[in-house]
Design a protein around this motif. Sequence first.
Motif, mmCIF file in Angstrom:
data_model
loop_
_atom_site.group_PDB
_atom_site.id
_atom_site.type_symbol
_atom_site.label_atom_id
_atom_site.label_comp_id
_atom_site.label_asym_id
_atom_site.label_seq_id
_atom_site.Cartn_x
_atom_site.Cartn_y
_atom_site.Cartn_z
ATOM 1 N N VAL B 62 0.763 -1.395 0.048
ATOM 2 C CA VAL B 62 -0.293 0.031 0.004
ATOM 3 C C VAL B 62 0.833 1.726 -0.020
ATOM 4 O O VAL B 62 1.006 2.096 -0.540
ATOM 5 N N LEU B 65 1.983 1.475 -3.760
ATOM 6 C CA LEU B 65 1.050 2.018 -4.364
ATOM 7 C C LEU B 65 -0.202 3.209 -4.045
ATOM 8 O O LEU B 65 -0.123 3.837 -5.072
ATOM 9 N N VAL B 74 0.376 2.715 -12.844
ATOM 10 C CA VAL B 74 -0.663 1.189 -12.663
ATOM 11 C C VAL B 74 -2.344 1.915 -13.390
ATOM 12 O O VAL B 74 -2.046 0.958 -14.015
ATOM 13 N N ALA B 119 -12.774 -1.652 -12.172
ATOM 14 C CA ALA B 119 -12.341 -2.101 -10.617
ATOM 15 C C ALA B 119 -10.774 -1.848 -10.441
ATOM 16 O O ALA B 119 -10.983 -1.628 -9.181
ATOM 17 N N GLY B 120 -9.870 -2.473 -10.876
ATOM 18 C CA GLY B 120 -8.815 -2.343 -10.691
ATOM 19 C C GLY B 120 -7.954 -0.845 -10.696
ATOM 20 O O GLY B 120 -7.466 -0.111 -9.417
ATOM 21 N N ALA B 123 -9.589 0.810 -7.404
ATOM 22 C CA ALA B 123 -9.265 -0.415 -6.452
ATOM 23 C C ALA B 123 -7.777 1.347 -6.028
ATOM 24 O O ALA B 123 -7.095 0.721 -5.129
ATOM 25 N N THR B 124 -6.980 0.968 -6.402
ATOM 26 C CA THR B 124 -5.600 2.056 -6.934
ATOM 27 C C THR B 124 -6.066 3.095 -6.383
ATOM 28 O O THR B 124 -5.328 3.587 -5.291
ATOM 29 N N SER B 126 -8.534 4.807 -4.167
ATOM 30 C CA SER B 126 -8.641 4.041 -2.897
ATOM 31 C C SER B 126 -8.030 4.502 -2.138
ATOM 32 O O SER B 126 -7.365 5.180 -1.428
ATOM 33 N N ILE B 127 -6.939 3.598 -2.825
ATOM 34 C CA ILE B 127 -5.819 3.792 -1.877
ATOM 35 C C ILE B 127 -4.653 4.397 -2.350
ATOM 36 O O ILE B 127 -3.657 5.103 -0.900
#
Lengths: 125, 131
Positions: B62, B65, B74, B119-120, B123-124, B126-127
Amino acid sequence: MRPCSPNIQNYRPQLTSVLSIANRITALISTVALVAFVAWLVAAALGPVPYDALYALAASPIGRALLVIATFVFFLHLCGSIRHLFWDAVVGFELRSIYVSGWVAVAASIVLTAAAWLVGGFFKG
Amino acid sequence: MAEPRKPTSSSIAARARGLGSARHGSGAWRAERLTAVALVPLTLWLVASLVALGGADRAAFVAWLGRPLSALLVILLLLAAFRHTALGLQVVIEDYVHSAAKIPLLIATHLLCFAICVAGVLATLSIVLGR
């Protein structure tokens, strides 16, 4: 069903034809690896529990074996596709160049896979 | 021998349907190559980064990323890779599937690639933004 060309039963495998179909097969397997990478991202975003579960799966003997195979498969697709990009630019179309670049792609994929796994700490961890 | 029937405009359209559109036939082919060119450095960077992380726990992953540059690359990789994948799978399906399943399979492939890509990306994001 029309007969397919080349007739696969009678066609002697050679580097050119094997790498040709290999680029398609490695593309399909790389798709699975790409989806697995998204699963990794989503697990990381969701929290420690899903991440650790996925981590345990990847770190298992079967998981590591699949990751090594996926690494080699990905590099073979990468190197094979670079050949295709050169061919799209009409470079390297002589028969000799095609064989040289083919063997270079195979060798580079093996070397890159070995380098990735020997340098990386995933096997140690 | 029967007299060949004069083709009507609707029968011409039926024959041409699915065989590619006029003047835009090379668009998908070019997009597949364009994304391939982008993916050469992006995927090499990703593999090198993951190798350097070397089996990182979640905190380390995390942290990596969460850096803006990592997240940007990414996300670019996901966009290029799933476009490339959708176009590549489309060619494979068009080469090997000749039944009625072809069109539904093509639609499902493109929608699934888009959904997994989003989705990917989410997720990225949100991190890198949330945490």
